[in-house]
Design a protein around this motif. Structure first.
Motif, PDB file in Angstrom:
ATOM      1  N   SER A  23       0.829  -1.211   0.000  1.00 23.89           N
ATOM      2  CA  SER A  23       0.000   0.000   0.000  1.00 23.89           C
ATOM      3  C   SER A  23       0.864   1.263   0.000  1.00 23.89           C
ATOM      4  O   SER A  23       0.477   2.281  -0.565  1.00 23.89           O
ATOM      5  N   LEU A  24       2.049   1.186   0.603  1.00 24.10           N
ATOM      6  CA  LEU A  24       2.974   2.319   0.551  1.00 24.10           C
ATOM      7  C   LEU A  24       3.575   2.474  -0.845  1.00 24.10           C
ATOM      8  O   LEU A  24       3.799   3.579  -1.320  1.00 24.10           O
ATOM      9  N   LEU A  25       3.831   1.343  -1.496  1.00 23.99           N
ATOM     10  CA  LEU A  25       4.422   1.392  -2.835  1.00 23.99           C
ATOM     11  C   LEU A  25       3.446   1.894  -3.893  1.00 23.99           C
ATOM     12  O   LEU A  25       3.865   2.249  -4.994  1.00 23.99           O
ATOM     13  N   ASN A  26       2.163   1.926  -3.577  1.00 24.79           N
ATOM     14  CA  ASN A  26       1.188   2.462  -4.532  1.00 24.79           C
ATOM     15  C   ASN A  26       1.411   3.945  -4.782  1.00 24.79           C
ATOM     16  O   ASN A  26       0.983   4.473  -5.803  1.00 24.79           O
ATOM     17  N   ASN A  27       2.070   4.625  -3.847  1.00 29.82           N
ATOM     18  CA  ASN A  27       2.365   6.046  -4.004  1.00 29.82           C
ATOM     19  C   ASN A  27       3.779   6.279  -4.510  1.00 29.82           C
ATOM     20  O   ASN A  27       4.318   7.364  -4.360  1.00 29.82           O
ATOM     21  N   CYS A  28       4.396   5.255  -5.079  1.00 31.33           N
ATOM     22  CA  CYS A  28       5.772   5.342  -5.555  1.00 31.33           C
ATOM     23  C   CYS A  28       5.864   4.930  -7.017  1.00 31.33           C
ATOM     24  O   CYS A  28       4.971   4.293  -7.550  1.00 31.33           O
ATOM     25  N   TYR A  29       6.973   5.306  -7.629  1.00 33.51           N
ATOM     26  CA  TYR A  29       7.283   4.876  -8.990  1.00 33.51           C
ATOM     27  C   TYR A  29       8.489   3.956  -8.891  1.00 33.51           C
ATOM     28  O   TYR A  29       9.523   4.336  -8.332  1.00 33.51           O
ATOM     29  N   ILE A  30       8.369   2.749  -9.405  1.00 27.87           N
ATOM     30  CA  ILE A  30       9.443   1.756  -9.312  1.00 27.87           C
ATOM     31  C   ILE A  30      10.022   1.546 -10.703  1.00 27.87           C
ATOM     32  O   ILE A  30       9.292   1.364 -11.675  1.00 27.87           O
ATOM     33  N   LYS A  31      11.349   1.550 -10.766  1.00 30.10           N
ATOM     34  CA  LYS A  31      12.028   1.397 -12.050  1.00 30.10           C
ATOM     35  C   LYS A  31      13.268   0.532 -11.856  1.00 30.10           C
ATOM     36  O   LYS A  31      13.946   0.620 -10.834  1.00 30.10           O
ATOM     37  N   ILE A  32      13.552  -0.304 -12.848  1.00 33.35           N
ATOM     38  CA  ILE A  32      14.774  -1.090 -12.838  1.00 33.35           C
ATOM     39  C   ILE A  32      15.868  -0.256 -13.488  1.00 33.35           C
ATOM     40  O   ILE A  32      15.717   0.225 -14.610  1.00 33.35           O
ATOM     41  N   ILE A  33      16.967  -0.088 -12.771  1.00 31.20           N
ATOM     42  CA  ILE A  33      18.071   0.740 -13.234  1.00 31.20           C
ATOM     43  C   ILE A  33      19.273  -0.160 -13.458  1.00 31.20           C
ATOM     44  O   ILE A  33      19.584  -1.009 -12.623  1.00 31.20           O
ATOM     45  N   ASP A  34      19.937   0.019 -14.591  1.00 33.95           N
ATOM     46  CA  ASP A  34      21.120  -0.783 -14.850  1.00 33.95           C
ATOM     47  C   ASP A  34      22.363   0.088 -14.743  1.00 33.95           C
ATOM     48  O   ASP A  34      22.341   1.273 -15.025  1.00 33.95           O
ATOM     49  N   GLY A  35      23.433  -0.553 -14.300  1.00 31.96           N
ATOM     50  CA  GLY A  35      24.700   0.145 -14.139  1.00 31.96           C
ATOM     51  C   GLY A  35      25.834  -0.701 -14.685  1.00 31.96           C
ATOM     52  O   GLY A  35      25.702  -1.918 -14.849  1.00 31.96           O
ATOM     53  N   LEU A  37      30.265  -1.140 -14.484  1.00 31.96           N
ATOM     54  CA  LEU A  37      31.535  -0.744 -13.897  1.00 31.96           C
ATOM     55  C   LEU A  37      32.458  -0.158 -14.956  1.00 31.96           C
ATOM     56  O   LEU A  37      33.161   0.808 -14.725  1.00 31.96           O
ATOM     57  N   ASN A  38      32.467  -0.780 -16.122  1.00 34.32           N
ATOM     58  CA  ASN A  38      33.212  -0.264 -17.271  1.00 34.32           C
ATOM     59  C   ASN A  38      32.499  -0.735 -18.536  1.00 34.32           C
ATOM     60  O   ASN A  38      31.600  -1.576 -18.461  1.00 34.32           O
ATOM     61  N   PRO A  39      32.865  -0.240 -19.690  1.00 35.28           N
ATOM     62  CA  PRO A  39      32.112  -0.580 -20.904  1.00 35.28           C
ATOM     63  C   PRO A  39      32.099  -2.058 -21.287  1.00 35.28           C
ATOM     64  O   PRO A  39      31.186  -2.507 -21.956  1.00 35.28           O
ATOM     65  N   VAL A  40      33.090  -2.831 -20.868  1.00 30.71           N
ATOM     66  CA  VAL A  40      33.135  -4.237 -21.274  1.00 30.71           C
ATOM     67  C   VAL A  40      32.582  -5.189 -20.215  1.00 30.71           C
ATOM     68  O   VAL A  40      32.386  -6.361 -20.492  1.00 30.71           O
ATOM     69  N   SER A  41      32.324  -4.695 -19.025  1.00 31.07           N
ATOM     70  CA  SER A  41      31.795  -5.565 -17.974  1.00 31.07           C
ATOM     71  C   SER A  41      30.291  -5.757 -18.151  1.00 31.07           C
ATOM     72  O   SER A  41      29.610  -4.914 -18.719  1.00 31.07           O
ATOM     73  N   PRO A  42      29.771  -6.856 -17.659  1.00 24.60           N
ATOM     74  CA  PRO A  42      28.315  -7.059 -17.766  1.00 24.60           C
ATOM     75  C   PRO A  42      27.565  -6.076 -16.859  1.00 24.60           C
ATOM     76  O   PRO A  42      28.099  -5.596 -15.859  1.00 24.60           O
ATOM     77  N   ALA A  43      26.342  -5.821 -17.228  1.00 23.91           N
ATOM     78  CA  ALA A  43      25.520  -4.878 -16.463  1.00 23.91           C
ATOM     79  C   ALA A  43      25.061  -5.513 -15.157  1.00 23.91           C
ATOM     80  O   ALA A  43      24.894  -6.722 -15.063  1.00 23.91           O
ATOM     81  N   TYR A  44      24.876  -4.699 -14.173  1.00 26.14           N
ATOM     82  CA  TYR A  44      24.236  -5.126 -12.937  1.00 26.14           C
ATOM     83  C   TYR A  44      22.987  -4.280 -12.764  1.00 26.14           C
ATOM     84  O   TYR A  44      22.908  -3.159 -13.253  1.00 26.14           O
ATOM     85  N   TYR A  45      21.999  -4.837 -12.110  1.00 25.42           N
ATOM     86  CA  TYR A  45      20.695  -4.189 -12.016  1.00 25.42           C
ATOM     87  C   TYR A  45      20.332  -3.937 -10.564  1.00 25.42           C
ATOM     88  O   TYR A  45      20.609  -4.754  -9.692  1.00 25.42           O
ATOM     89  N   TYR A  46      19.714  -2.824 -10.349  1.00 24.28           N
ATOM     90  CA  TYR A  46      19.156  -2.531  -9.039  1.00 24.28           C
ATOM     91  C   TYR A  46      17.817  -1.858  -9.216  1.00 24.28           C
ATOM     92  O   TYR A  46      17.465  -1.411 -10.298  1.00 24.28           O
ATOM     93  N   LEU A  47      17.066  -1.822  -8.139  1.00 21.70           N
ATOM     94  CA  LEU A  47      15.700  -1.310  -8.181  1.00 21.70           C
ATOM     95  C   LEU A  47      15.679   0.101  -7.627  1.00 21.70           C
ATOM     96  O   LEU A  47      16.201   0.352  -6.538  1.00 21.70           O
ATOM     97  N   GLY A  74      17.247 -11.116  -8.575  1.00 21.59           N
ATOM     98  CA  GLY A  74      18.583 -10.916  -9.114  1.00 21.59           C
ATOM     99  C   GLY A  74      19.075  -9.486  -9.072  1.00 21.59           C
ATOM    100  O   GLY A  74      20.066  -9.155  -9.721  1.00 21.59           O
ATOM    101  N   MET A  75      18.410  -8.637  -8.323  1.00 20.99           N
ATOM    102  CA  MET A  75      18.835  -7.241  -8.203  1.00 20.99           C
ATOM    103  C   MET A  75      19.962  -7.142  -7.180  1.00 20.99           C
ATOM    104  O   MET A  75      19.990  -7.876  -6.200  1.00 20.99           O
TER     105      MET A  75
END
Length: 117
Positions: A23-35, A37-47, A74-75
């Protein structure tokens, strides 16, 4: 589209485990953000959970529970971001770079909730 489904599954799991937090999250916007470390490393994801300033303290009280659920998807981590600060920041270029996200954050930050209990 896959990210939206993942966010919906996250909300569904939060609702099944912790209905009050949902019910608290109903007033929020949730997005998956990728980051990266460097251009050749695989992406990691966080919420990213964008909240309005008025309910930030209450949501951050449950960050341990929200992080545990995010780890099952997997975040790496969950980040809590005040939407009002981003909208009101004069140096922010979000409005020009991503107008849809800016409008979503504006909508979240302008919601008015009344507690008439």
């Amino acid at each position: 589209m896959i990210r939206e489904k993942l966010v919906n599954e996250y909300r569904h799991l939060v609702n099944a485990s912790y209905p009050y937090i949902n019910s608290l999250l109903n007033n929020c916007y949730i997005k998956i953000i990728d980051g990266y470390l460097n251009p050749v490393s695989p992406a990691y994801y966080y919420l990213g959970i964008y909240y309005a300033g008025r309910n930030g303290k209450e949501i951050t009280l449950y960050k341990y529970e929200l992080k545990n659920i995010a780890k099952t998807f997997g975040m790496i981590d969950v980040v809590f971001i005040n939407a009002k600060r981003i909208i009101r920041d004069p140096a922010s270029t979000l409005k020009q770079e991503n107008p849809r996200l800016w409008l979503e954050l504006y909508w979240i930050s302008s919601k008015v909730t009344t507690n008439l209990d």
